[in-house]
Every structure is written in structure tokens, then in C-alpha cells.
Design an enzyme around this catalytic site. Structure first.
Site, PDB file in Angstrom:
ATOM      1  N   GLU A 255     -18.235-132.375  34.196  1.00 32.03           N
ATOM      2  CA  GLU A 255     -17.981-133.308  35.233  1.00 32.03           C
ATOM      3  C   GLU A 255     -17.513-134.559  34.659  1.00 32.03           C
ATOM      4  O   GLU A 255     -18.179-135.214  33.408  1.00 32.03           O
ATOM      5  CB  GLU A 255     -19.413-133.725  35.780  1.00 32.03           C
ATOM      6  CG  GLU A 255     -19.929-132.562  36.518  1.00 32.03           C
ATOM      7  CD  GLU A 255     -21.162-132.827  37.513  1.00 32.03           C
ATOM      8  OE1 GLU A 255     -21.487-134.065  37.659  1.00 32.03           O
ATOM      9  OE2 GLU A 255     -22.001-131.984  37.942  1.00 32.03           O
ATOM     10  N   LYS A 312     -24.626-135.594  50.359  1.00 33.08           N
ATOM     11  CA  LYS A 312     -25.312-135.818  49.182  1.00 33.08           C
ATOM     12  C   LYS A 312     -26.109-136.926  49.141  1.00 33.08           C
ATOM     13  O   LYS A 312     -25.783-137.982  49.707  1.00 33.08           O
ATOM     14  CB  LYS A 312     -24.228-135.949  48.151  1.00 33.08           C
ATOM     15  CG  LYS A 312     -23.474-134.627  47.537  1.00 33.08           C
ATOM     16  CD  LYS A 312     -22.662-134.929  46.326  1.00 33.08           C
ATOM     17  CE  LYS A 312     -23.622-134.777  45.258  1.00 33.08           C
ATOM     18  NZ  LYS A 312     -22.865-134.989  44.073  1.00 33.08           N
TER      19      LYS A 312
END
Length: 394
Positions: A255, A312
């Protein structure tokens, strides 16, 4: 907008070592078939998902997309049992392979972040059992097993040659590295220069964090020159592994990204900075760059993320890492039109060998000296011409 979208896809078509993270923590995301259409249009052939969603695995069957799937952290205790691990692979992997090109299994995510020592102690046994289950089912040579790790696992990361793991994790990390070494699997790292800049903007150069080419830091021990923070972070991990006696493990970035929006105290979280970071990342990926410590090993990177995800938790930035809004419009203009125009003239004749391995041979037909001199000239001009603020698209 359509013109930019087509040009954007042409750049991805020349990048073999760049993938993207496809998160699903949202209530308004497009269905998997529309996502596959988007990825295909962008010529993105490497995707990481955070589960083993059967709808995604079935939809991506017979496509050219390589998939990294994830076992959720809460599953690790069950996978301590070899029979449970075998059943998991037989249920979640075997029915979809090889039609769905699953190339890796991430066992958990950022296990070493936090204080859950039970979870840490379960990690390697669970990985061993999953790897053994893959071997029993004839899949062991096709699918690697690893786990993404946060940079918080490092005690020291600057300069890179001082890289070391936190002592409280040393036993678990050593076992983990032994597994990676014996199975030839990569060390996955979640690396975000944004976090380092946000926490210390007075001492860290924004250009350095944004991967802008510059002469910035020379490691006093190795004399290697680092012109961006991402490569310094990766090399710090390599040095940390070497300190524990592991020299040959490949590091891949599972990531990295930059948020386009944040709360008032999230310094640097803007659409302009996100565009610059991702543009520079793509530019470096087009050049198949390695880090200063491993210049001849192309660094494989997975960009975070494909979509903004509205569910999120956490600060505003957590919901604004996506290149795209859920409706398919771009969250911001990455500003790659000049680069894309220069690369499009050669992309049709380029002979590109797609591979998940960062060490396999790449066809070099499109990388003539004249082309790259021209490409870098165009990139430099674009950076100069796009220093004005960028605006979110409607």
C-alpha cells in the site's frame, strides 16, 4: 474528461510493476463487473482485495487480472489447525483457480501494529498451514503467502542504513522472515510518506515526501543518495531484515498513496498533493525504478486506492485515498496528459511481458534512449506547468 480517461489508461498499460488496492468499505461502490471494466480500461492487471469475496473472484475469472486476496485477522486463530487451513483453501481458493489468477494470499493485515501478542504468535503457524494446504492441493508453486506490515514495526528508519525492527517484535519477525526466506515469498510493506510528513511537516520536506525528483539525503553509512522518502522507507526495511540475518528477501509495497482531503489537522491532505504523489509514483514506475540499495530490482507497488470508501472509520483522510469516486468519476485530475501523450506513440509497438515477479525479465523494446529522454523532458515540463492548484472534478 473522456480524453483524459483514455490517456490515463495508456500510462498504466506500460507499467508492469504497479497494482492497485480495491477496498470495499462503502455502501455506494459499483458492482464487481463494473470495477473489472474500469480496471480493464485502465490496463491495470494487478489488484489486491481485502477478503476473498466470491462475487469478485467469480467476476474476475478469465480476465488478465492478477489477484492478491486476504485472510481477515480474526481468522488466524482458526487457521492454527492444519485441517481448518486445508478446508479454507479448498473453499476459498481452489474453486476459483486458475480461472481467477490468484497469485498471492495475504494472511492478515498489519498484524505487528498494536499489542495483540496472541495474534502475532498465531501469524507464522497460520501462514505455514496455508502454505502447506496450497501444496497439498497442487497450488503451492503458483500462489505465495505473506502478510502486509506497517512501517510502525520499525524502531529506526532514518537514515535507511539504520533500519531496525522494534525489539518487542524481534521473535515474531524472525520467525516470519524465516518463513518468507524458505518459501521465496516477498515482504509486503504498507509505506505512506504522507504520515511522516503530516506528523512532522516542519522537519520533512514536502517535495521529498511527494516523490518529486530532488537531491536530498545521502545516507552517511552507505553514501547512497535518496531523492524521495518512499525508497528510503523500503531500504530501511531491507536493512532491518539484514540485521536479523536475512539478506535476499524481496520487498514489495502493498500500500502507498496520498489522501485528497483531510481534517483541519491533517496537514498536506489535498487534491493537489495527491495528484503530484500519484503522478510521480507512476512516472517512477514507468521507468521501472529500483531503490538506491537495489537499483536493478524493479520495485513492485500497489497504489492505495481505487475508490474513495465512505464507510471507513477514522479521520476524513481515510475516506479519501481513492483515484475514483464511487460513481466512476475521478476524484482529482492526476495531471498526466503530457506523459500519456508521449507514451501513447510507443505503447502499441511495445512488447510487454506481464509478470507478478519483480525480478523477471522485462521487454525493453520501448525503452530506447531517445524515447526516455523525450519522456522525461515532457514530464519535467508538465511538473512546471501544473504547479497551479488542482480542482476536484464534478
Amino acid at each position: 474528461m473522456i480524453h483524459f480517461f483514455l490517456l490515463f489508461s495508456l500510462t498504466f498499460s506500460g507499467v508492469e510493476s504497479l497494482g492497485i488496492n480495491y477496498g470495499q468499505v462503502g455502501d455506494n461502490l459499483p458492482p464487481p463487473d463494473k470495477v473489472l471494466e474500469l480496471l480493464t480500461s485502465l490496463k491495470i492487471s494487478k489488484v489486491r482485495i481485502y477478503d476473498t469475496n466470491p462475487q469478485i473472484l467469480a467476476t474476475f475469472a478469465n480476465s488478465k487480472t492478477e489477484l492478491i486476496v486476504t485472510i481477515e485477522n480474526e481468522m488466524l486463530s482458526q487457521l492454527m489447525d492444519p485441517q481448518q487451513a486445508l478446508e479454507w483453501v479448498a473453499t476459498h481458493i481452489k474453486p476459483y483457480f486458475p480461472a481467477s489468477r490468484i497469485t498471492g494470499i495475504a494472511v492478515g493485515n498489519e498484524i505487528f501494529t498494536g499489542n495483540d501478542t496472541v495474534l502475532m504468535s498465531n501469524l507464522v503457524p497460520a501462514m505455514i498451514n496455508i502454505h502447506s494446504a496450497l501444496a497439498q492441493l497442487g497450488l503451492g508453486s503458483y500462489i505465495h503467502v505473506s502478510t502486509p506490515t506497517s512501517l510502525a514495526v520499525l524502531e529506526n528508519s532514518f537514515p535507511p542504513s539504520a533500519g531496525s525492527f522494534k525489539t518487542q517484535f524481534s521473535t515474531y519477525i524472525s520467525q516470519f522472515l524465516q518463513f518468507l526466506s524458505s518459501t521465496k515469498a516477498p515482504f509486503w510493506i504498507n509505506a505512506y510518506p504522507y504520515f511522516a510528513y503530516k506528523d512532522n511537516p516542519n522537519k520533512i520536506s514536502l517535495d521529498y515526501a511527494l516523490l518529486n525528483p530532488m537531491s536530498y539525503m545521502v545516507d552517511p553509512s552507505t553514501k547512497l543518495n535518496y531523492d524521495n522518502m518512499l525508497y528510503a522507507q523500503v531500504d530501511a526495511v531491507i536493512f532491518a531484515m539484514a540485521r536479523l540475518g536475512f539478506d535476499g528477501i524481496e520487498v514489495r509495497v502493498s500500500e502507498t498513496g496520498w489522501p485528497s482531503k483531510g481534517d483541519y489537522d491533517e496537514i498536506g491532505a489535498t487534491a493537489e498533493n495527491a495528484a503530484i504523489y500519484n503522478r510521480n509514483l507512476l512516472r517512477r514506475q514507468l521507468a521501472n525504478e529500483g531503490t538506491p540499495l537495489r537499483p536493478n530490482m524493479r520495485l513492485e507497488v500497489y497504489l492505495f486506492a481505487l475508490f474513495n470508501e465512505d464507510m471507513k472509520p477514522g479521520p476524513t483522510s481515510e475516506r479519501n485515498y481513492g483515484l475514483y469516486q464511487p460513481d466512476g468519476t475521478m476524484a482529482y485530475n492526476v495531471g498526466l496528459s503530457a506523459l500519456l501523450s508521449s507514451s501513447s506513440s510507443t505503447s502499441s509497438s511495445a512488447s510487454i511481458s506481464l509478470s507478478s515477479s519483480a525480478t523477471k525479465t522485462i521487454s525493453m523494446e520501448y525503452k530506447s534512449l531517445a524515447y526516455w529522454m523525450f519522456a522525461y523532458l515532457v514530464i519535467s515540463l508538465e511538473i512546471i506547468l501544473t504547479r497551479r492548484p488542482l480542482h476536484l472534478e464534478d
